[in-house]
Write a protein that holds these residues in place. Structure first.
Motif, mmCIF file in Angstrom:
data_model
loop_
_atom_site.group_PDB
_atom_site.id
_atom_site.type_symbol
_atom_site.label_atom_id
_atom_site.label_comp_id
_atom_site.label_asym_id
_atom_site.label_seq_id
_atom_site.Cartn_x
_atom_site.Cartn_y
_atom_site.Cartn_z
ATOM 1 N N THR A 90 29.821 -123.145 -17.381
ATOM 2 C CA THR A 90 29.386 -124.481 -16.984
ATOM 3 C C THR A 90 28.016 -124.412 -16.302
ATOM 4 O O THR A 90 27.190 -125.301 -16.469
ATOM 5 N N ARG A 109 30.370 -129.558 -13.317
ATOM 6 C CA ARG A 109 30.469 -128.360 -12.482
ATOM 7 C C ARG A 109 31.320 -128.623 -11.240
ATOM 8 O O ARG A 109 32.133 -127.797 -10.843
ATOM 9 N N ARG A 144 33.344 -121.370 -14.783
ATOM 10 C CA ARG A 144 32.235 -121.790 -13.899
ATOM 11 C C ARG A 144 30.913 -121.210 -14.367
ATOM 12 O O ARG A 144 29.890 -121.885 -14.342
ATOM 13 N N SER A 199 34.873 -126.846 -10.382
ATOM 14 C CA SER A 199 35.040 -126.160 -9.096
ATOM 15 C C SER A 199 36.218 -126.717 -8.312
ATOM 16 O O SER A 199 36.986 -125.967 -7.715
#
Length: 157
Positions: free
Chosen positions: A37, A50, A34, A54
């Motif tokens: 990204t 993203r 994350r 997630s």
């Protein structure tokens, strides 16, 4: 009524240790992914990326957490903290947990793909144990039948 012979404290402990290690590894690796990204440019496709990362992180960690919850309930049962009735009533694994999206998983780095697949395999193993354990309870000697037998024996004596 005993649990399945194959479902014993040693197996539950081994699976618990495996699930705990996997949970930590998944959490750390998805956090790093994350962050990587988030550093990308703000293009529309990066926003979608993203969100996909997630969502898969949430799905994978939740899958492992459900396994841990199931295993913790069984550990509590073996430790005498939960009765078998409580375990059967409240210790269920979610039967229809949403699967990972294969097209999204295929875009993840190889080590993350491996973690996602490991979480799926762990969940499937726990699901098989759950199904076998629940089936054994249905076909096994029920508490109601034992009570009826004791009553008929007491009345007949």
């Amino acid at each position: 009524m005993a649990l399945l012979p194959s479902l014993n404290p040693r197996i539950v402990e081994a699976l618990y240790a495996e699930a705990l290690g996997l949970a930590e590894t998944v959490r750390l690796r998805f956090e790093r992914l994350r962050q990587d990204t988030a550093r990308a440019t703000g293009a529309d496709d990066e926003d979608l990326r993203r969100v996909q990362v997630s969502c898969e992180a949430l799905r994978t960690t939740t899958r492992v957490m459900h396994c841990l919850a199931w295993l913790l309930n069984h550990r509590a049962h073996f430790a005498g903290e939960l009765s078998e009735l409580q375990l059967r009533r409240h210790g269920r694994l979610i039967a229809n947990f949403p699967a990972s999206e294969a097209d999204v998983v295929d875009t993840l780095p190889m080590d993350v793909q491996v973690l996602v697949h490991e979480s799926e395999r762990l969940y499937q193993r726990i699901q098989r144990l759950e199904q076998s354990w629940r089936t054994q309870g249905i076909s096994g000697d029920s508490a109601v039948r034992r009570l009826r037998e004791r009553l008929s024996h007491a009345v007949g004596a």
